[in-house]
Design a protein around this motif. Sequence first.
Motif, short mmCIF file in Angstrom:
data_model
loop_
_atom_site.label_atom_id
_atom_site.label_comp_id
_atom_site.label_asym_id
_atom_site.label_seq_id
_atom_site.Cartn_x
_atom_site.Cartn_y
_atom_site.Cartn_z
N VAL A 235 1.09 -1.32 -0.61
CA VAL A 235 0.30 0.19 0.07
C VAL A 235 1.24 1.35 0.23
CG1 VAL A 235 -1.93 1.62 1.31
CG2 VAL A 235 -2.15 -1.17 1.15
N ALA A 236 1.81 1.30 1.09
CA ALA A 236 2.80 2.50 1.18
C ALA A 236 3.49 2.55 -0.46
CB ALA A 236 4.37 2.06 1.63
N MET A 237 3.63 1.90 -0.94
CA MET A 237 4.54 1.28 -2.43
C MET A 237 3.38 2.19 -3.58
SD MET A 237 8.06 0.78 -2.31
CE MET A 237 7.87 0.23 -3.84
N VAL A 238 2.47 1.67 -3.37
CA VAL A 238 1.78 2.03 -4.63
C VAL A 238 0.88 4.03 -4.25
CG1 VAL A 238 -1.01 2.06 -5.42
CG2 VAL A 238 0.35 -0.30 -4.76
N GLY A 239 1.00 3.88 -3.17
CA GLY A 239 0.58 5.34 -2.52
C GLY A 239 1.85 6.74 -3.61
N GLY A 240 3.26 5.77 -2.84
CA GLY A 240 4.15 6.66 -2.98
C GLY A 240 3.67 6.58 -4.29
N ALA A 241 3.85 5.52 -5.32
CA ALA A 241 4.16 6.17 -6.91
C ALA A 241 2.74 7.34 -7.32
CB ALA A 241 3.90 4.83 -7.51
N LEU A 242 1.61 6.82 -6.63
CA LEU A 242 0.82 7.52 -7.34
C LEU A 242 0.93 8.85 -7.57
CD1 LEU A 242 -2.54 5.87 -6.46
CD2 LEU A 242 -1.73 6.05 -8.10
N SER A 243 2.22 9.43 -6.08
CA SER A 243 2.16 10.81 -5.21
C SER A 243 2.94 11.03 -6.52
CB SER A 243 3.20 10.56 -3.97
OG SER A 243 4.89 10.12 -4.17
N MET A 244 4.11 10.67 -7.12
CA MET A 244 4.77 11.02 -8.09
C MET A 244 5.75 11.81 -7.28
SD MET A 244 3.83 10.02 -11.21
CE MET A 244 4.29 10.88 -12.50
N LEU A 245 5.68 12.04 -6.96
CA LEU A 245 7.13 11.77 -6.58
C LEU A 245 8.93 11.39 -6.55
CD1 LEU A 245 6.20 13.40 -2.70
CD2 LEU A 245 6.38 14.66 -4.87
N PRO A 246 9.78 12.36 -6.82
CA PRO A 246 10.96 11.17 -7.27
C PRO A 246 10.94 9.96 -6.13
CG PRO A 246 11.47 13.55 -6.86
CD PRO A 246 10.10 13.47 -6.18
N ALA A 247 11.06 8.42 -6.37
CA ALA A 247 11.55 7.14 -5.99
C ALA A 247 9.80 7.35 -4.78
CB ALA A 247 12.19 7.01 -5.46
N GLY A 248 8.96 7.78 -5.59
CA GLY A 248 7.90 8.64 -3.43
C GLY A 248 7.76 8.17 -2.56
N MET A 249 9.33 9.53 -2.41
CA MET A 249 10.36 10.06 -1.33
C MET A 249 8.50 10.97 -0.39
SD MET A 249 13.65 10.40 -1.77
CE MET A 249 14.04 11.23 -2.64
N GLY A 250 8.28 10.61 0.87
CA GLY A 250 7.65 11.37 1.65
C GLY A 250 6.61 10.46 1.79
N GLY A 251 5.59 10.50 0.78
CA GLY A 251 3.99 9.56 0.11
C GLY A 251 4.63 8.59 1.09
#
Length: 306
Positions: A235-251
């Motif tokens: 879930v964290a990986m999918v959410g981070g990917a959807l944030s479109m931040l570099p490597a999902g960092m932060g999200g």
Amino acid sequence: MRPAHRLPIKPLLLVLGLAATAYAVALAVFGESTPIGTVQRLWSWVGLQAALLCLLNYFLRGLRWRLWMAQHQRPLGLIEGLRLYLAGYTFTPTPGNIGEAARGMLLARNPLNAAQSLAIFGAERLADLFCLLLMCLPLVGWLLTHVESGSATTLVIAFGLVALAVLVLLIKFHGLLLSRFLWLHEAWRCLATRPLVWLGLTAVAWAAQGLAVWLLCRDAGLAIEPLHAAAVYAVAMVGGALSMLPAGMGGTEVLLATLLVAHGASAAVALSITVLVRVVTLWLAVAIGALALVYSAAIRHEITFR
């Protein structure tokens, strides 16, 4: 003769430095132990096991990448294919991980063009997303049993409706999408090639990484089932990917820490686990990728000017 591409070392080092600083500050403010003490846990037997499981993830996904490279008439030996695949992880700290699309363009001879490389990258992301979404499913059952009945049911129904709407739109407009975006059409062709092989490789790869997360959770004293730990990570990986931040960092970090707290971890323990998880699942790949990229660039330079 094509000149060798210059490596964007400074921006990558800047991203790495900012991320490391943010992790250290967060641990110093919220953690129960020092940042150095937390990272030192990676040198334990559990840390080594987690790292080996992540290496297995990279290896299996590297085999998948070789499969699709061969489809584009670029058959690669095992060592060369894995070296180039790992080199692509150097560009993971880019929005949406899009920098990884450069993998096929790193070939010293007959590199892929941008559209072909983007197509394979698209196939990789779609395959990863499919398996990560499957890994998320155990969390649905956990929500139904551990969250207030009305809230959990509403949440599950909402996600179900959104997923159904996306599926209907994809079915209805898939022809238009494939004709409008040529790289997507090529990505679909990749997925149509030996689907059971790439599905098996992808599923085992992400299962290994989920198991690594569970080992780190257990070592930190958090009682959580292996399937739930893998689902939290997915879930964290999918959410981070959807944030479109570099490597999902932060999200990714926020979601992972929040879900770990929901599973009974204290804020300090959740933060500590989050840092360890991101080090072994993200920054280990970036570090190995940087070494592979420097070596690949040296080989390419030698061949170019031979």
